[in-house]
Scaffold this motif. Structure first.
Motif, PDB file in Angstrom:
ATOM      1  N   ALA A   1      52.416  -1.955 -10.716  1.00  0.00           N
ATOM      2  CA  ALA A   1      52.248  -2.570 -11.844  1.00  0.00           C
ATOM      3  C   ALA A   1      50.442  -2.208 -12.075  1.00  0.00           C
ATOM      4  CB  ALA A   1      52.424  -4.268 -11.842  1.00  0.00           C
ATOM      5  N   LEU A   2      49.910  -2.108 -10.838  1.00  0.00           N
ATOM      6  CA  LEU A   2      48.484  -1.515 -11.215  1.00  0.00           C
ATOM      7  C   LEU A   2      48.204  -0.403 -11.687  1.00  0.00           C
ATOM      8  CD1 LEU A   2      45.582  -2.746 -11.088  1.00  0.00           C
ATOM      9  CD2 LEU A   2      45.557  -2.106  -8.322  1.00  0.00           C
TER      10      LEU A   2
ATOM     11  N   LEU B   1      55.850  -3.878  -5.837  1.00  0.00           N
ATOM     12  CA  LEU B   1      55.679  -4.074  -7.123  1.00  0.00           C
ATOM     13  C   LEU B   1      54.422  -4.154  -7.809  1.00  0.00           C
ATOM     14  CD1 LEU B   1      58.865  -6.425  -7.573  1.00  0.00           C
ATOM     15  CD2 LEU B   1      58.680  -4.067  -8.173  1.00  0.00           C
ATOM     16  N   GLY B   2      53.656  -5.084  -7.128  1.00  0.00           N
ATOM     17  CA  GLY B   2      52.077  -5.241  -7.458  1.00  0.00           C
ATOM     18  C   GLY B   2      51.440  -4.002  -7.814  1.00  0.00           C
ATOM     19  N   ILE B   3      51.556  -3.108  -6.625  1.00  0.00           N
ATOM     20  CA  ILE B   3      50.599  -1.745  -6.700  1.00  0.00           C
ATOM     21  C   ILE B   3      51.264  -0.826  -7.809  1.00  0.00           C
ATOM     22  CG2 ILE B   3      50.389   0.479  -5.554  1.00  0.00           C
ATOM     23  CD1 ILE B   3      50.487  -1.239  -2.921  1.00  0.00           C
TER      24      ILE B   3
ATOM     25  N   TRP C   1      58.459  -6.156  -0.663  1.00  0.00           N
ATOM     26  CA  TRP C   1      58.805  -5.489  -2.027  1.00  0.00           C
ATOM     27  C   TRP C   1      58.060  -6.108  -3.236  1.00  0.00           C
ATOM     28  CZ3 TRP C   1      60.104  -8.930  -5.648  1.00  0.00           C
ATOM     29  CH2 TRP C   1      60.978 -10.345  -5.250  1.00  0.00           C
ATOM     30  N   PRO C   2      57.273  -7.227  -3.055  1.00  0.00           N
ATOM     31  CA  PRO C   2      56.295  -7.855  -4.111  1.00  0.00           C
ATOM     32  C   PRO C   2      55.042  -7.060  -3.818  1.00  0.00           C
ATOM     33  CG  PRO C   2      57.224  -9.836  -2.655  1.00  0.00           C
ATOM     34  CD  PRO C   2      57.985  -8.533  -1.858  1.00  0.00           C
ATOM     35  N   TRP C   3      54.724  -6.535  -2.876  1.00  0.00           N
ATOM     36  CA  TRP C   3      53.356  -5.881  -2.845  1.00  0.00           C
ATOM     37  C   TRP C   3      53.625  -4.443  -3.158  1.00  0.00           C
ATOM     38  CZ3 TRP C   3      48.857  -7.772  -1.303  1.00  0.00           C
ATOM     39  CH2 TRP C   3      48.733  -8.793  -0.548  1.00  0.00           C
TER      40      TRP C   3
END
Length: 259
Positions: A65-66, A61-63, A57-59
């Motif tokens: 956000a980008l 969320l990062g994608i 899930w952190p990945w």
């Protein structure tokens, strides 16, 4: 390692005495023994410790956000740059329209000049136009027509002569012979001896749809000057001047006066 049974001498047998308070039957005395612990899993030597599973899930969320940042950047760029691009496109269209208007005006001016030249060339399109009433204007028109007539005579341009001469044209040459339009056009031949010409002392007489032009025609024939006095008569027909008659007289040089 397998266990084997070992026999000890009788004197070496260890006697285990029950602890105080412990009966021979092991009844209530067993309560003080440690609790049973199951054996741990066996791990051979050199085996790395187990690693914890990575979280996804952190990945995600990062994608996300980008992507949000990218969309926001495009929106900001559109807000700042799109109005300027629209203004530039509008200005370009305005310039093109102004250039088109200038081109149209230029074409209109050229067309007006062409129509004016055609009018001076006695080739107006409006066949029902009334005859001009200004003598100065008629003088300019007939002068131009005389130049066309001279060029047509030199080149034996029968098509041009057919337009200049009226059907009832009757002319008189310097020898006093008369001829009509058909004979004039049939017998005309090209004359290469005439190098240049000019008109002098032109005078016009206007009477409604009739006009006459008189003057002197000077020619340069084989490096020799020649001059003729002429009177040409015209009628206004089909919206243009047409020649209906001409009289030509050769001017002879007087004593001390060149032709």
């Amino acid at each position: 390692t397998p266990l084997i049974e070992v026999e000890f001498p009788a004197d070496e047998v260890t006697q285990v005495s029950p602890s105080p308070g412990q009966g021979s039957s092991g009844g209530s005395g067993n309560q003080n023994l440690p609790a049973y612990l199951p054996p741990r899993a066996y791990a051979p030597a050199g085996t790395p410790p187990p690693q914890a599973k990575r979280k996804v899930w952190p990945w995600v969320l990062g994608i996300l956000a980008l992507l949000l940042l990218l969309v926001a950047g495009m929106g900001i760029a559109a807000v700042y740059f799109l109005p300027g691009m629209i203004r530039e496109a509008t200005n370009d269209n305005s310039i093109v329209n102004r250039n088109d208007n200038r081109t149209d005006r230029s074409n209109s001016n050229r067309n007006s000049n062409t129509l004016q030249k055609n009018a001076n060339d006695n080739s107006t399109v409006n066949e029902s136009a009334p005859p001009p009433t200004d003598e100065q204007q008629v003088l300019v028109q007939l002068r131009e027509l005389e130049h066309e007539w001279t060029v047509a005579n030199i080149n034996a341009d029968k098509k041009k002569l057919d337009r200049i001469l009226a059907d009832d044209y009757v002319g008189e040459d310097p020898e006093g012979k008369t001829h009509g339009k058909a004979e004039y056009i049939r017998t005309i031949e090209r004359d290469t001896s005439i190098q240049k010409w000019d008109f002098e002392d032109l005078k016009v007489e206007l009477n409604g749809d009739r006009a006459s032009l008189s003057g002197i025609l000077r020619l340069q024939v084989d490096d020799k000057p020649a001059a003729f006095r002429f009177t040409d008569k015209f009628v206004w027909r089909d919206g243009r001047w047409q020649a209906v008659g001409s009289e030509v007289t050769l001017l002879k040089a007087e004593k001390g006066v060149p032709v």
